[in-house]
Design a protein around this motif. Structure first.
Motif, short mmCIF file in Angstrom:
data_model
loop_
_atom_site.label_atom_id
_atom_site.label_comp_id
_atom_site.label_asym_id
_atom_site.label_seq_id
_atom_site.Cartn_x
_atom_site.Cartn_y
_atom_site.Cartn_z
N LEU A 156 0.83 -1.21 0.00
CA LEU A 156 0.00 0.00 0.00
C LEU A 156 0.86 1.26 0.00
O LEU A 156 0.55 2.24 -0.67
CB LEU A 156 -0.94 0.00 1.21
N LYS A 157 1.96 1.20 0.72
CA LYS A 157 2.90 2.33 0.77
C LYS A 157 3.46 2.63 -0.61
O LYS A 157 3.77 3.76 -0.96
CB LYS A 157 4.03 1.98 1.75
N ARG A 158 3.56 1.57 -1.42
CA ARG A 158 4.10 1.72 -2.77
C ARG A 158 3.01 2.01 -3.81
O ARG A 158 3.27 2.04 -5.01
CB ARG A 158 4.83 0.43 -3.18
N GLY A 159 1.76 2.18 -3.36
CA GLY A 159 0.68 2.52 -4.27
C GLY A 159 0.12 1.35 -5.05
O GLY A 159 -0.48 1.53 -6.12
N ASP A 160 0.28 0.13 -4.53
CA ASP A 160 -0.25 -1.05 -5.21
C ASP A 160 -1.78 -0.98 -5.29
O ASP A 160 -2.43 -0.60 -4.33
CB ASP A 160 0.18 -2.31 -4.44
N ASN A 161 -2.34 -1.38 -6.45
CA ASN A 161 -3.80 -1.26 -6.63
C ASN A 161 -4.55 -2.56 -6.40
O ASN A 161 -5.72 -2.68 -6.72
CB ASN A 161 -4.11 -0.71 -8.03
N GLY A 162 -3.87 -3.58 -5.86
CA GLY A 162 -4.51 -4.88 -5.64
C GLY A 162 -5.40 -4.91 -4.41
O GLY A 162 -5.44 -3.97 -3.62
N SER A 163 -6.09 -6.03 -4.25
CA SER A 163 -7.04 -6.20 -3.13
C SER A 163 -6.37 -6.66 -1.85
O SER A 163 -6.97 -6.66 -0.79
CB SER A 163 -8.09 -7.24 -3.51
N MET A 164 -5.12 -7.10 -1.95
CA MET A 164 -4.35 -7.73 -0.87
C MET A 164 -4.83 -9.15 -0.59
O MET A 164 -4.43 -9.77 0.40
CB MET A 164 -4.34 -6.90 0.43
N GLY A 165 -5.67 -9.70 -1.46
CA GLY A 165 -6.10 -11.10 -1.31
C GLY A 165 -4.94 -12.07 -1.46
O GLY A 165 -4.87 -13.08 -0.78
N ASP A 166 -4.00 -11.73 -2.37
CA ASP A 166 -2.81 -12.59 -2.54
C ASP A 166 -1.99 -12.61 -1.26
O ASP A 166 -1.53 -13.67 -0.82
CB ASP A 166 -1.97 -12.14 -3.74
N ILE A 167 -1.83 -11.43 -0.64
CA ILE A 167 -1.07 -11.33 0.61
C ILE A 167 -1.75 -12.13 1.71
O ILE A 167 -1.10 -12.82 2.49
CB ILE A 167 -0.94 -9.84 1.04
N ALA A 168 -3.08 -12.07 1.76
CA ALA A 168 -3.84 -12.81 2.78
C ALA A 168 -3.58 -14.31 2.63
O ALA A 168 -3.26 -15.00 3.61
CB ALA A 168 -5.33 -12.52 2.65
N CYS A 169 -3.70 -14.81 1.42
CA CYS A 169 -3.53 -16.25 1.18
C CYS A 169 -2.11 -16.71 1.46
O CYS A 169 -1.88 -17.73 2.10
CB CYS A 169 -3.92 -16.56 -0.28
N ILE A 170 -1.13 -15.92 1.01
CA ILE A 170 0.29 -16.31 1.17
C ILE A 170 0.70 -16.20 2.64
O ILE A 170 1.46 -17.02 3.14
CB ILE A 170 1.18 -15.46 0.24
N SER A 171 0.19 -15.19 3.35
CA SER A 171 0.51 -15.05 4.79
C SER A 171 -0.02 -16.22 5.59
O SER A 171 0.61 -16.67 6.54
CB SER A 171 -0.10 -13.74 5.34
N TYR A 172 -1.22 -16.70 5.23
CA TYR A 172 -1.84 -17.81 5.96
C TYR A 172 -1.42 -19.17 5.41
O TYR A 172 -1.54 -20.19 6.10
CB TYR A 172 -3.37 -17.67 5.96
N GLY A 173 -0.93 -19.20 4.16
CA GLY A 173 -0.44 -20.44 3.55
C GLY A 173 -1.50 -21.52 3.46
O GLY A 173 -1.21 -22.71 3.62
#
Length: 348
Positions: A156-173
């Motif tokens: 978000l700090k870098r201005g990413d326009n994604g939903s962060m769903g990828d981050i959610a899935c990868i963080s939880y594995g």
């Protein structure tokens, strides 16, 4: 804090089962599957920062003061995402009253084949992996929730326009249900508040891990790779204008039904949800279903299989859930005839 031993970590990839595009709207939901194709890292303390990723054919070296806000260090463009993650983590380490030391970080597993990206979330994976690596170096254990927040903060700090769903899935594995948050609101907080404050605030999202009841359902999860790279950000910008309230309402209904169907191992409902979500995406914008993705889905006809595109579409991958062993073999053969590679298979 670890002595100068080399510590290894890994992060997975991800693919959307349902809810892509609608998830870009705050409060909408999606179901996202971990893909156990891994990025791995090695990290150890050193005299200066040395960072290498096999995505590039060179390493970068930075001075000990590289992440001190008082210096005007300009980071290498290719490594800027990793450097941003390190910078945010140095802020986090200061909050834990830890002495910040430089390190060697090596990342391998670029989630590409023959220089063509797979489309399973490499940028999300590299951010989560960098953060996990630094945490392990300092013997810090955090919750999956804070891992998700820290990783999202970087993007978000870098201005990413994604939903962060990828981050959610990868963080939880794991296979997850994800309800997205208001990213504009959190971006404003990042600009105006401290990291500590932003991490403590309720972002108003939901992540919950999902599990198939293996006793009641025999299912193979298949990923077909079209070998055609999609430029997700471009496609998302094109498709966004087609998204309306009707689409959002229909997809949300499907995702909620699919969440229950997975919990109950309800095969007819799982198939119905996957097929309906696929049709909604097809009708949303013709760019989503490339010729190969259409062939990938059509290969499931007259088989005990449901299939759809996954993620932004326009190339990359499609998914299939097969409920019959013989039909699994048939669809893999059909994919092969169309030049679609079986990238990943997992038995539920």
């Amino acid at each position: 804090m670890s002595k100068n031993k080399i510590i290894t970590n890994q992060t997975c990839g991800k693919l959307y089962i349902a809810g892509e595009y609608s998830i870009l709207t705050a409060g909408q939901s999606a179901i996202i599957k971990n893909i156990n194709i891994f990025m791995t890292s090695k990290i150890n303390f050193a005299d200066k920062y040395t960072i290498f990723s096999d995505m590039f054919d060179y390493a970068i070296t930075l001075e000990k003061t590289a992440f001190d806000k008082k210096t005007s260090q300009i980071f290498d463009k290719n490594y800027s995402l990793i450097c941003e993650a390190i910078s945010v983590m140095n802020e986090y380490l200061k909050l834990q009253n830890l002495e910040i030391k430089p390190f060697n970080l090596e990342i391998n597993g670029k989630m590409e084949i023959d220089d063509i990206k797979l489309g399973i979330g490499s940028s999300g994976s590299v951010v989560v992996l960098t953060i996990k690596s630094i945490l392990s170096l300092y013997n810090l254990e955090i919750s999956k929730e804070i891992l998700f927040k820290l990783s999202s903060y970087v993007l978000l700090k870098r201005g990413d326009n994604g939903s962060m769903g990828d981050i959610a899935c990868i963080s939880y594995g794991n296979l997850i249900f994800y309800k997205s948050f208001d990213r504009k609101k959190i971006c404003e907080l990042i600009k105006n508040e401290t990291l500590e404050s932003v991490l403590k605030i309720n972002w108003n999202y939901e992540i919950s891990e999902l599990h198939f009841n293996k006793n009641n359902l025999n299912c193979n999860f298949l990923v077909g790779w079209t070998k055609e790279p999609a430029i997700s950000s471009n496609l998302i910008n094109i498709v966004k204008s087609s998204i309306d309230e009707n689409f959002l309402k229909n997809v949300e209904h499907i995702v909620q039904d699919l969440r229950i169907a997975i919990k109950n191992s309800d095969k007819p409902m799982i198939k119905k949800c996957i097929n309906e979500n696929g049709k909604l995406l097809k009708n949303l914008n013709e760019s989503i279903y490339s010729q190969k993705l259409r062939k990938l889905v059509n290969s499931a006809k007259k088989l005990d299989i449901c299939a759809k595109s996954s993620g932004a579409g326009g190339g990359d991958c499609g998914i299939a859930l097969s409920f019959d062993g013989n039909d699994t073999k048939i669809i893999i053969d059909r994919w092969e005839q169309y030049g679609i590679e079986l990238l990943y298979v997992e038995k539920f």
